[in-house]
Design a protein around this motif. Structure first.
Motif, PDB file in Angstrom:
ATOM      1  N   ILE B 100       0.805  -1.212   0.000  1.00 50.28           N
ATOM      2  CA  ILE B 100       0.000   0.000   0.000  1.00 50.28           C
ATOM      3  C   ILE B 100       0.845   1.273   0.000  1.00 50.28           C
ATOM      4  O   ILE B 100       0.467   2.284  -0.618  1.00 50.28           O
ATOM      5  CB  ILE B 100      -0.966  -0.011   1.205  1.00 50.28           C
ATOM      6  CG1 ILE B 100      -2.078   1.001   1.020  1.00 50.28           C
ATOM      7  CG2 ILE B 100      -0.238   0.215   2.511  1.00 50.28           C
ATOM      8  CD1 ILE B 100      -3.089   0.601   0.000  1.00 50.28           C
ATOM      9  N   ALA B 101       1.993   1.233   0.655  1.00 46.83           N
ATOM     10  CA  ALA B 101       2.847   2.426   0.674  1.00 46.83           C
ATOM     11  C   ALA B 101       3.310   2.775  -0.743  1.00 46.83           C
ATOM     12  O   ALA B 101       3.329   3.944  -1.123  1.00 46.83           O
ATOM     13  CB  ALA B 101       4.050   2.209   1.591  1.00 46.83           C
ATOM     14  N   LEU B 150      -7.371   7.465   3.307  1.00 45.04           N
ATOM     15  CA  LEU B 150      -7.979   6.776   4.450  1.00 45.04           C
ATOM     16  C   LEU B 150      -7.968   5.266   4.246  1.00 45.04           C
ATOM     17  O   LEU B 150      -7.733   4.501   5.180  1.00 45.04           O
ATOM     18  CB  LEU B 150      -9.408   7.286   4.673  1.00 45.04           C
ATOM     19  CG  LEU B 150      -9.496   8.748   5.128  1.00 45.04           C
ATOM     20  CD1 LEU B 150     -10.944   9.182   5.283  1.00 45.04           C
ATOM     21  CD2 LEU B 150      -8.749   8.948   6.448  1.00 45.04           C
ATOM     22  N   ALA B 152      -5.736   3.713   2.551  1.00 42.75           N
ATOM     23  CA  ALA B 152      -4.334   3.342   2.752  1.00 42.75           C
ATOM     24  C   ALA B 152      -4.025   3.229   4.239  1.00 42.75           C
ATOM     25  O   ALA B 152      -3.363   2.279   4.675  1.00 42.75           O
ATOM     26  CB  ALA B 152      -3.422   4.368   2.090  1.00 42.75           C
ATOM     27  N   ALA B 153      -4.511   4.195   5.009  1.00 45.61           N
ATOM     28  CA  ALA B 153      -4.266   4.165   6.449  1.00 45.61           C
ATOM     29  C   ALA B 153      -4.873   2.908   7.068  1.00 45.61           C
ATOM     30  O   ALA B 153      -4.241   2.231   7.886  1.00 45.61           O
ATOM     31  CB  ALA B 153      -4.850   5.413   7.112  1.00 45.61           C
ATOM     32  N   TRP B 156      -2.778  -0.026   6.155  1.00 40.75           N
ATOM     33  CA  TRP B 156      -1.545  -0.041   6.942  1.00 40.75           C
ATOM     34  C   TRP B 156      -1.821  -0.574   8.345  1.00 40.75           C
ATOM     35  O   TRP B 156      -1.077  -1.408   8.859  1.00 40.75           O
ATOM     36  CB  TRP B 156      -0.949   1.359   7.013  1.00 40.75           C
ATOM     37  CG  TRP B 156       0.324   1.404   7.788  1.00 40.75           C
ATOM     38  CD1 TRP B 156       1.562   1.073   7.334  1.00 40.75           C
ATOM     39  CD2 TRP B 156       0.472   1.762   9.167  1.00 40.75           C
ATOM     40  NE1 TRP B 156       2.479   1.202   8.353  1.00 40.75           N
ATOM     41  CE2 TRP B 156       1.844   1.618   9.487  1.00 40.75           C
ATOM     42  CE3 TRP B 156      -0.410   2.179  10.169  1.00 40.75           C
ATOM     43  CZ2 TRP B 156       2.342   1.890  10.755  1.00 40.75           C
ATOM     44  CZ3 TRP B 156       0.088   2.443  11.438  1.00 40.75           C
ATOM     45  CH2 TRP B 156       1.446   2.309  11.722  1.00 40.75           C
ATOM     46  N   LEU B 157      -2.926  -0.114   8.938  1.00 42.95           N
ATOM     47  CA  LEU B 157      -3.291  -0.623  10.258  1.00 42.95           C
ATOM     48  C   LEU B 157      -3.471  -2.131  10.216  1.00 42.95           C
ATOM     49  O   LEU B 157      -3.051  -2.853  11.118  1.00 42.95           O
ATOM     50  CB  LEU B 157      -4.590   0.052  10.739  1.00 42.95           C
ATOM     51  CG  LEU B 157      -4.452   1.518  11.160  1.00 42.95           C
ATOM     52  CD1 LEU B 157      -5.812   2.155  11.403  1.00 42.95           C
ATOM     53  CD2 LEU B 157      -3.600   1.632  12.432  1.00 42.95           C
ATOM     54  N   GLN B 160      -0.344  -4.234  10.633  1.00 42.34           N
ATOM     55  CA  GLN B 160       0.350  -4.298  11.914  1.00 42.34           C
ATOM     56  C   GLN B 160      -0.208  -5.463  12.724  1.00 42.34           C
ATOM     57  O   GLN B 160      -1.364  -5.410  13.157  1.00 42.34           O
ATOM     58  CB  GLN B 160       0.163  -2.989  12.694  1.00 42.34           C
ATOM     59  CG  GLN B 160       0.455  -1.724  11.891  1.00 42.34           C
ATOM     60  CD  GLN B 160       1.835  -1.736  11.270  1.00 42.34           C
ATOM     61  OE1 GLN B 160       2.823  -2.022  11.929  1.00 42.34           O
ATOM     62  NE2 GLN B 160       1.904  -1.438   9.975  1.00 42.34           N
ATOM     63  N   LEU B 163      -2.447  -5.012  15.700  1.00 40.53           N
ATOM     64  CA  LEU B 163      -3.753  -4.372  15.566  1.00 40.53           C
ATOM     65  C   LEU B 163      -4.774  -5.213  14.808  1.00 40.53           C
ATOM     66  O   LEU B 163      -5.943  -4.832  14.701  1.00 40.53           O
ATOM     67  CB  LEU B 163      -3.583  -3.010  14.882  1.00 40.53           C
ATOM     68  CG  LEU B 163      -2.660  -2.036  15.630  1.00 40.53           C
ATOM     69  CD1 LEU B 163      -2.482  -0.766  14.831  1.00 40.53           C
ATOM     70  CD2 LEU B 163      -3.217  -1.732  17.013  1.00 40.53           C
TER      71      LEU B 163
END
Lengths: 182, 182
Positions: B100-101, B150, B152-153, B156-157, B160, B163
């Motif tokens: 995603i980055a 959003l 992408a965020a 990303w979450l 992890q 999470l």
DNA sequence: ACCTGAACACCGTTCAAGT
DNA sequence: ACCTGAACACCGTTCAAGT
């Protein structure tokens, strides 16, 4: 610590701050040792892991933010206090691009050098959140870890060059989801 | 393309899918070539950059999502359509952790192999968003890039490990900030 | 036309040898 | 007690030489 060792430690930390600010969390530690004029083994002696470097770099920032949370808890209205604190956390993370992923991983890894700092910060944020929740100013179905996660997401967004120009709006959008009244 | 070249291409892609699923976006391409039983230069011939590998891996997924957006645009109420689509985008990203980055970076880098796909996807999402906005079902002060950010965020979450258990709630929280009525 | 793999310039990490 | 840097096992990337 012997005085020559201490000198090396300080020098390494200063150079690491510079290099990591320039090149991000994945900067070459070999390069740090080189620029510090120190053997590679010396770096590893002082900082056995990359997280240990981050921890040393961020320690004072973390302490400041924890103190700041306590201060805001008594001096400002709950929703503004939470918002202000979030902004400051994101700003600190932004000054250390890429480190935030290690912080998230450290939440439930007690072995990480960053673990203690993360837990403390999370608790400080949780207190501000709880206060806002008790006044019906924040979403009730959220805990400290969720807050930490949203801050991390915002910090990650701030690390993406393409999104820097809209960092403020993205902050507002995500903040609005936290501060929605119950 | 010669038939032996085509065979190598397919083999590389299959192995890359496996290795990147296992080890994430930074997996060793050298390892991919090795496992594919192909010279390192062959990999670089077919995929001049890491982004080119991602692009090939994600192409069909991207196409499906764009088609899905068009379908949802006429078959479902605006807010649900947007939510459903966001869920599916996040799910695709989740199946390719770390990619995603690169996608975010590709938004405003026309040189990237991922650029075209990103623009198309962004446009598809923007249409769904606009429809919801016109019915006062979504935040009016947002555009396609914000939506992309959003997503992408959230992706990303989801990358992890700490999470993952709260991925759904975090989705709901961020989604609620998009779908707030004006 | 396409493939191979050595060559180069980098990493992170460890550890024997030095002071 | 602390430091050094060679050694090892990896990368990504390029490119001459092969088929």
């Amino acid at each position: 610590m012997r005085s020559d060792a201490k000198k090396n430690y300080e020098q390494l930390l200063a150079v690491a701050r510079e290099v990591i600010t320039e090149q991000g969390a994945n900067a070459s530690l070999r390069d740090v040792a080189r620029r510090a004029g120190v053997g590679l083994g010396t770096l590893y002696r002082h900082f056995p892991t990359r997280e240990a470097v981050f921890e040393a770099l961020l320690r004072t920032g973390f302490d400041d933010l924890t103190a700041r949370a306590t201060e805001l808890e008594t001096s400002t209205v709950p929703d503004e206090a939470l918002l202000t604190w979030l902004r400051e956390v994101v700003a600190l993370a932004h000054r250390h691009s890429g480190v935030i992923a290690s912080m998230v991983a450290a939440i439930d890894d007690p072995e990480s050098a960053l673990h203690a700092s993360c837990v403390t910060m999370k608790a400080a944020g949780a207190r501000l959140l709880k206060r806002a929740q008790s006044k019906k100013l924040a979403r009730p179905d959220m805990d400290g870890v969720d807050l930490f996660a949203l801050v991390a997401a915002l910090s990650w967004l701030g690390d993406q060059p393409a999104l820097v120009p809209r960092a403020e709006r993205l902050f507002d959008i995500i903040a609005s989801s936290i501060l929605k009244k119950s």
